[in-house]
Design an enzyme around this catalytic site. Structure first.
Site, PDB file in Angstrom:
ATOM      1  N   THR A   1      48.668  22.479  22.692  1.00 16.14           N
ATOM      2  CA  THR A   1      47.351  22.847  22.173  1.00 16.14           C
ATOM      3  C   THR A   1      46.468  23.473  23.242  1.00 16.14           C
ATOM      4  O   THR A   1      45.728  24.430  22.971  1.00 16.14           O
ATOM      5  CB  THR A   1      46.667  21.608  21.569  1.00 16.14           C
ATOM      6  OG1 THR A   1      47.521  21.058  20.559  1.00 16.14           O
ATOM      7  CG2 THR A   1      45.337  21.979  20.938  1.00 16.14           C
TER       8      THR A   1
ATOM      9  N   GLY B   1      21.011  45.564  24.893  1.00 17.95           N
ATOM     10  CA  GLY B   1      20.862  44.712  26.070  1.00 17.95           C
ATOM     11  C   GLY B   1      20.852  45.516  27.355  1.00 17.95           C
ATOM     12  O   GLY B   1      21.704  46.396  27.556  1.00 17.95           O
TER      13      GLY B   1
ATOM     14  N   ASP C   1      20.465  41.047  38.890  1.00 17.52           N
ATOM     15  CA  ASP C   1      21.204  40.969  37.626  1.00 17.52           C
ATOM     16  C   ASP C   1      21.051  39.548  37.111  1.00 17.52           C
ATOM     17  O   ASP C   1      21.695  38.624  37.616  1.00 17.52           O
ATOM     18  CB  ASP C   1      22.672  41.337  37.862  1.00 17.52           C
ATOM     19  CG  ASP C   1      23.564  41.043  36.653  1.00 17.52           C
ATOM     20  OD1 ASP C   1      23.021  40.915  35.533  1.00 17.52           O
ATOM     21  OD2 ASP C   1      24.789  40.955  36.835  1.00 17.52           O
ATOM     22  N   VAL C   2      20.172  39.371  36.108  1.00 14.53           N
ATOM     23  CA  VAL C   2      19.864  38.035  35.606  1.00 14.53           C
ATOM     24  C   VAL C   2      20.550  37.863  34.258  1.00 14.53           C
ATOM     25  O   VAL C   2      20.106  38.408  33.240  1.00 14.53           O
ATOM     26  CB  VAL C   2      18.343  37.821  35.475  1.00 14.53           C
ATOM     27  CG1 VAL C   2      18.056  36.350  35.166  1.00 14.53           C
ATOM     28  CG2 VAL C   2      17.615  38.251  36.747  1.00 14.53           C
ATOM     29  N   GLY C   3      21.647  37.132  34.253  1.00 14.12           N
ATOM     30  CA  GLY C   3      22.435  36.940  33.039  1.00 14.12           C
ATOM     31  C   GLY C   3      22.051  35.665  32.307  1.00 14.12           C
ATOM     32  O   GLY C   3      20.992  35.079  32.542  1.00 14.12           O
ATOM     33  N   ASN C   4      22.928  35.219  31.434  1.00 10.21           N
ATOM     34  CA  ASN C   4      22.672  34.013  30.649  1.00 10.21           C
ATOM     35  C   ASN C   4      22.904  32.735  31.438  1.00 10.21           C
ATOM     36  O   ASN C   4      22.414  31.669  31.057  1.00 10.21           O
ATOM     37  CB  ASN C   4      23.568  34.001  29.408  1.00 10.21           C
ATOM     38  CG  ASN C   4      23.197  35.076  28.418  1.00 10.21           C
ATOM     39  OD1 ASN C   4      22.089  35.106  27.910  1.00 10.21           O
ATOM     40  ND2 ASN C   4      24.127  35.992  28.154  1.00 10.21           N
ATOM     41  N   THR C   5      23.639  32.838  32.531  1.00  7.32           N
ATOM     42  CA  THR C   5      24.001  31.653  33.308  1.00  7.32           C
ATOM     43  C   THR C   5      23.524  31.719  34.752  1.00  7.32           C
ATOM     44  O   THR C   5      23.032  30.733  35.291  1.00  7.32           O
ATOM     45  CB  THR C   5      25.537  31.473  33.306  1.00  7.32           C
ATOM     46  OG1 THR C   5      26.004  31.432  31.959  1.00  7.32           O
ATOM     47  CG2 THR C   5      25.935  30.192  34.018  1.00  7.32           C
ATOM     48  N   ARG C   6      23.642  32.900  35.370  1.00  7.17           N
ATOM     49  CA  ARG C   6      23.329  33.030  36.793  1.00  7.17           C
ATOM     50  C   ARG C   6      22.453  34.238  37.067  1.00  7.17           C
ATOM     51  O   ARG C   6      22.443  35.213  36.320  1.00  7.17           O
ATOM     52  CB  ARG C   6      24.612  33.164  37.618  1.00  7.17           C
ATOM     53  CG  ARG C   6      25.520  31.958  37.621  1.00  7.17           C
ATOM     54  CD  ARG C   6      26.636  32.126  38.649  1.00  7.17           C
ATOM     55  NE  ARG C   6      27.427  33.342  38.415  1.00  7.17           N
ATOM     56  CZ  ARG C   6      28.224  33.906  39.315  1.00  7.17           C
ATOM     57  NH1 ARG C   6      28.316  33.379  40.527  1.00  7.17           N
ATOM     58  NH2 ARG C   6      28.924  34.971  39.021  1.00  7.17           N
TER      59      ARG C   6
ATOM     60  N   ASP D   1      21.629  44.756  30.337  1.00  2.77           N
ATOM     61  CA  ASP D   1      22.818  44.607  31.170  1.00  2.77           C
ATOM     62  C   ASP D   1      23.936  45.528  30.689  1.00  2.77           C
ATOM     63  O   ASP D   1      24.658  46.125  31.495  1.00  2.77           O
ATOM     64  CB  ASP D   1      23.289  43.161  31.207  1.00  2.77           C
ATOM     65  CG  ASP D   1      23.592  42.579  29.828  1.00  2.77           C
ATOM     66  OD1 ASP D   1      23.055  43.090  28.822  1.00  2.77           O
ATOM     67  OD2 ASP D   1      24.371  41.605  29.748  1.00  2.77           O
TER      68      ASP D   1
END
Length: 254
Positions: free
Chosen positions: A183, A103, A7-12, A105
């Site tokens: 905030t 996508g 599973d190759v995502g945007n970060t890992r 995923d």
């Protein structure tokens, strides 16, 4: 027949080795690596693994990252297969205007969710939420038709957008509060409520369309942060994409 699921995502990049290409296959090893460290896999995490019989993955990070992953797989005599969204697969039909543009995923997670739902009982409508760099919320009817879904920014993107567009908002991460009074808490609560509200709206839309309360599954690296704040009851399933890859592998290789 062993399966290495990716599973190759945007970060890992997340990976799992199973003793059989099917849901319920025994997990032999698993791990994760940030994309900037992909080149460490062959001599690191994967150096002691037995050669997998099959490699199946989904990737959203682009062709350059795919080539880097494939280079790490060259230590084994196996050609990876990458899932591409299609009109139908593994019991799910795709209602996207252009099915291949969905996508992978999202597609794989929905297949995993559908199979999980059917294992738990009778068919019902289903909402699938993935919380990561981006957030996706998908609607599946009781017949296994993907009706459509929404995409919205994840927490990090929301905060960076506010910081870049508004003066004085460079503050520490806060807590989720019903009535924020600083905030930091206001920013964290605002992002959380935006995601929770989007899921609730899709759940309401699907219930109205199908005339039945949907099941809701949540997954993704930040799912554990969102789950306690949901107004819609959601089952948190860390392995939803891997469940989908196992089901697809079973249909293709089993």
């Amino acid at each position: 027949m062993t399966l290495l699921a990716l599973d190759v995502g945007n970060t890992r990049l997340k990976w799992a080795l199973y003793d059989a290409p099917r849901v319920g296959g025994r997990l032999l090893a698993h791990g994760a690596q940030f994309l900037e460290n992909i080149e460490k896999l062959a001599e690191g995490d994967w150096s002691g693994l037995p050669a997998p019989t099959r490699v199946l993955g989904c990737i959203v990070a682009g062709d350059a990252v795919k080539r880097r992953v494939e280079e790490q797989l060259e230590q084994w005599d196996v050609t990876p297969q990458w899932v591409v969204s299609s009109a139908a697969e593994a019991g799910l039909s795709n209602g996207y205007d252009h099915p291949a543009r969905l996508g992978s995923d999202r597609w794989v997670a929905m297949i995993g969710a559908r199979q999980r739902l059917l294992q738990q009982g009778p068919a019902r409508p289903c909402v699938v939420v993935m919380v990561g760099t981006a957030v996706t919320v998908e609607a599946i009817d009781s017949e296994g038709r993907f009706l459509g879904g929404i995409i919205l920014p994840g927490h990090g993107i929301m905060l960076r957008a506010l910081e870049s567009g508004t003066a004085g908002l460079h503050v520490p991460t806060g807590e989720v509060r019903d009535f924020p009074t600083n905030t930091s808490d206001a920013l964290t609560s605002g992002g959380t409520f935006a995601i929770a509200g989007a899921v609730q709206r899709m759940w309401d839309n699907l219930r109205s369309h199908c005339g039945q309360d949907p099941v809701c599954y949540m997954t993704g690296g930040a799912g554990w942060k969102m789950a306690p704040s949901m107004s819609t009851p959601c089952e948190l399933v860390d392995t939803l994409i891997f469940d989908g890859l196992l089901e697809i592998a079973h249909k293709r290789f089993g």
